[in-house]
Design an enzyme around this catalytic site. Structure first.
Site, mmCIF file in Angstrom:
data_model
loop_
_atom_site.group_PDB
_atom_site.id
_atom_site.type_symbol
_atom_site.label_atom_id
_atom_site.label_comp_id
_atom_site.label_asym_id
_atom_site.label_seq_id
_atom_site.Cartn_x
_atom_site.Cartn_y
_atom_site.Cartn_z
ATOM 1 C CG ASN A 48 -0.865 -6.150 1.420
ATOM 2 O OD1 ASN A 48 -0.312 -6.382 2.490
ATOM 3 N ND2 ASN A 48 -2.061 -6.591 1.131
ATOM 4 C CG ASP A 49 5.692 -4.570 3.548
ATOM 5 O OD1 ASP A 49 5.946 -4.502 2.338
ATOM 6 O OD2 ASP A 49 6.235 -3.844 4.394
ATOM 7 C CB CYS A 50 0.358 -8.730 4.795
ATOM 8 S SG CYS A 50 0.854 -7.913 6.319
#
Length: 806
Positions: free
Chosen positions: A482-484
């Site tokens: 999850n890059d966020c």
């Protein structure tokens, strides 16, 4: 509400109205040249890289939506219309679009004139074909004009949209017979150009947008088309276009064909010109010669159809569930080929200017692709390995043109190396090709820094194993899958990148339970590989590290009823019942159970049961719940989205298959299939007015239960959902997994699948596997009864029949 229907026999989705809830597109091309084409003929073309080799122009965020493309205008007396309806939007008497495997067909009719268009990219060809057929179905002769239109991009798509002080002065073209050549910047460092050709004598042409449209007109009402008279304009700066003007006479019941071609050419840098300022057209003319007749075009189209038939035939099923059949046999594999080709670079949601080939993305795409093409898989793994850092880390993205890592985005995404190990091990299981381990490959795209593929795998494994936090769990780095979720960013500057700014301490505190689960899942497979090559010393070290990580997850990563998501930079829990928001996340519940963590002590069942209770919706499972209602500085981008969208409580489809796989691991076939089908496009075709995006491919995100538009999708086509949902259905639910020495066949089926036949090509053999419910739990193969689920592989180069009793 439906806007079309599936034609399974022809492997097509048939669209019956131009006004779908969002433009529904197709991808043409499967090698180096690609076209995005919508159901109203919108879209654009590029060679290899949608940013640095953009061929035709497309304006994202345009009003109205999808207003640039490959347009063919028809002027029939006072009536002006388009084969694909847009941009004129003139009402037609008949309209039908068929998106097929690497091609799109239009069939339109107005005032007795039938116009058909077949668009595709031939195999191993750097160009696209648009075959137009006009047929007069009336009893009178028709005199019409057929006028083509494309707008050239000035190669670098980002620069093309921004650098107007330069770009409005550099446009250059040549016209030679029926071919328009776009040669902007060819005079300087570029050695490539594009061309637009038609196999018919012209009555005129235009290459200057302002003169073709009229300065204050838009593309729906071009001055040349309205007046029925070409201007033979030559672009000189400003905005170059390509437009052919053809006057056509059609007698009663007569038809005529026209072959339009857009092509891309690269010349040797020392052989760019045939004379002063005149480009070398030799290769372009060879391309034109290859497809100058209808017979040549149709032979190439048949070749394309054969390619897709053969490619898709590697995995086919027959069941009593038609929607499952069409997803597995056609659309899921087709979409996964597209994600393999383009990663996340160019769609109607990804503009093609911000991303190259994603490292973790490409490795995951391979999981659902490699059974289709082991040769391309092998090369992709070598390309990915060559960007690996010497310390085992990875560039998060790389350029499809140069194959070099993207230094702007950089490294530090700590899950990346694990995906590389997973893809490589799975490739060897699929292909039996252990020789890839001996390939000597660069690190960091540096020819002076090399090592074997096996050495690359070892470095990747220890990149995670040796970078642990206070709880003995993997450090999250810039972000994991999850890059966020940016636990080391702490950004309060508007517009600042959450992924590239790391400003909280030394990054040695924030830990990821997701990466821990992934490490165990991948580590077990890596151990199998070491055992298979008889490297017992390293296998024992790997096994010990995997066992220790499993213990740490169960001790520090379980929250009583489900797995935690992470520990933040302060050492606080993320994804815990003690949090006021974001109490539970989907990712660790799936990956930890897939890794076998908590299977024996009840943790796995608890985690999956609570995930169902807290995360499930009619349209799929949300990523986290409750969504964050305020921006959390210590969490980053995830909390920047409104509730229910993207990673903040949205149904992020990519991780739903992990839950389906996990449910299959614990033997719950009905629940596994329920999770699978909730996001599978064919099963939600009836709610297209809610879902919006294409009913034949997966979308990345569906608005979650806390969103105002629950059930509405975005980011279709280029998503890891495609590969992972194919893995979920083919390997976990239908239960056929490639292993080093054969096939593991262990179906975990839902009750409604009473009888099933699967055709699975595996290396040199083709297996026809019949699954029947008898309660006997055994496999019949070559006159023998197998009580376990392994069928040994022996080369036969023929069809093998297997009966599986469940």
């Amino acid at each position: 509400m439906k806007y079309g229907y599936f034609d399974d026999l022809n492997k097509e989705y048939v669209i019956t109205t131009p006004y779908t809830p969002y433009p529904w597109i197709n991808y043409l091309g499967s090698d180096d040249y690609f076209v995005l084409m919508s159901n109203t003929s919108g879209g654009y073309s590029f060679y290899k890289d949608a940013r640095d080799r953009r061929i035709t122009r497309y304006r994202y965020n345009n009003v109205p939506v999808d207003n640039e493309g490959k347009y063919f205008f028809i002027k029939d007396k006072d009536s002006i219309w388009n084969i694909g309806v847009k941009p004129t939007k003139t009402p037609l008497d008949n309209y039908e679009v068929r998106h097929g495997m690497g091609y799109t067909k239009f069939n339109s009719k107005k005032d007795g004139l039938v116009a058909k268009q077949l668009s595709f990219v031939p195999k191993n060809f750097n160009g696209e074909i648009h075959k137009i057929t006009l047929e007069n179905t009336t009893n009178e002769t028709k005199h019409i004009e057929l006028i083509s239109y494309v707008e050239w991009a000035l190669w670098n798509a980002l620069d093309d949209q921004t650098n107007f002080q330069r770009n409005l002065s550099i446009g250059e073209v040549e016209v030679d017979g029926s071919t328009i050549y776009h040669k902007t910047e060819y005079r300087e460092r570029r050695n490539h150009y594009a061309f637009f050709h038609v196999n018919h004598v012209l009555n005129g042409f235009d290459t200057d947008r302002e003169q073709f449209l009229g300065l204050y007109n838009d593309v729906s009402s071009p001055e040349v088309v309205r007046e029925g008279k070409p201007k033979n304009s030559m672009a000189d700066g400003w905005s170059p276009i390509g437009s052919h003007f053809i006057s056509v006479e059609l007698k009663a019941n007569e038809h005529k064909d026209f072959i339009f071609m857009i092509g891309y050419v690269e010349n040797d840098k020392n052989d760019k010109f045939e004379s002063h300022k005149v480009i070398n057209k030799k290769l372009a003319k060879e391309m034109i010669e290859k497809y100058k007749s209808v017979d040549q075009v149709m032979a190439s189209f048949r070749e394309l159809n054969t390619f897709w038939h053969n490619t898709l035939s590697n995995y086919q099923i027959k069941s009593n569930d038609d929607k499952l059949n069409r997803m597995v046999n056609i659309w899921n594999q087709y979409q996964t080929m597209t994600t393999f080709n383009l990663s996340r670079s160019a769609s109607y949601f990804e503009s093609g200017v911000g991303r190259g080939m994603g490292f973790r993305d490409s490795n995951q795409d391979l999981l659902g692709f490699m059974h289709m093409d082991s040769v391309k898989t092998r090369q992709r793994l070598i390309d990915l390995a060559s960007t690996l850092l010497y310390d085992g880390g990875a560039y998060h993205q790389y350029s499809p043109l140069t194959k070099k890592g993207n230094t702007d985005l950089g490294t530090g995404f700590n899950d990346d190396p694990n995906w590389f190990i997973l893809a490589c091990v799975q490739y060897i299981k699929e292909s039996g090709d252990f020789s890839i381990l001996d390939e000597v490959i660069m690190y960091e795209s540096n020819p002076n820094l090399k090592g074997s593929m096996l050495e690359h795998l070892e470095k990747a494994f220890y990149k995670t194993a040796l970078n642990l936090g206070p709880h003995g769990l993997p450090l999250i780095g810039r972000a994991d899958w999850n890059d966020c979720l940016n636990l080391n960013c702490f950004s309060d500057e508007p517009g600042e990148s959450f992924q590239t700014v790391q400003n909280k301490g030394d990054g040695k505190t924030a830990e990821s339970i997701f990466i821990a689960g992934l490490f165990v899942y991948v580590g077990k497979k890596y151990s199998e590989l070491l055992d298979r090559i008889n490297d017992q010393h390293n296998k024992q070290k790997v096994d010990a590290l995997v066992q220790t990580m499993t213990h740490q997850v169960e001790k520090h990563g379980f929250d009583g009823n489900w797995f935690l998501r992470a520990y933040d930079a302060y050492g606080h829990k993320v994804g815990s019942h003690t949090n006021d928001e974001g109490k539970i996340f989907i990712e660790p519940q799936g990956i930890c159970v897939m890794a076998g963590i908590g299977l024996q002590n009840g943790m796995a069942k608890k985690a999956l049961d609570h995930a169902k209770t807290m995360l499930d919706t009619p349209y799929g499972m949300v990523l986290n719940y409750p969504a964050y209602s305020t921006y959390r500085l210590e969490l980053g981008e995830i909390s920047s989205y409104p509730e229910g969208y993207k990673e903040n409580g949205g149904i992020f489809c990519h991780n739903n298959p992990w839950i389906a796989c996990a449910e299959a691991v614990v033997g719950n076939g009905n629940r596994a299939f329920e999770v699978y089908k909730k996001i599978a496009p064919a099963y939600i075709e009836d709610i297209s007015d809610i879902h919006k995006t294409e009913p034949y491919v997966y979308s990345q995100m569906i608005a979650g239960k806390e969103a105002k538009r629950h059930g509405e999708a975005k980011n279709s086509w280029l998503t890891g959902t495609s590969a992972w949902n194919f893995v979920a259905i083919s390997q976990y639910i239908l239960g056929i997994q490639p292993e080093f020495d054969g096939l593991s066949i262990k179906p975990v089926l839902p009750d409604h699948l009473n009888e099933l036949e699967i055709t699975r090509k595996f290396r040199q053999n083709t297996y026809i596997i019949k699954v029947i419910r008898t309660g006997k739990q055994m496999i019949e193969y070559k006159g023998r009864i197998y009580k376990d689920h392994m069928i040994p592989y022996v080369v036969s180069n023929q069809i093998e029949h297997i009966t599986v009793h469940i």
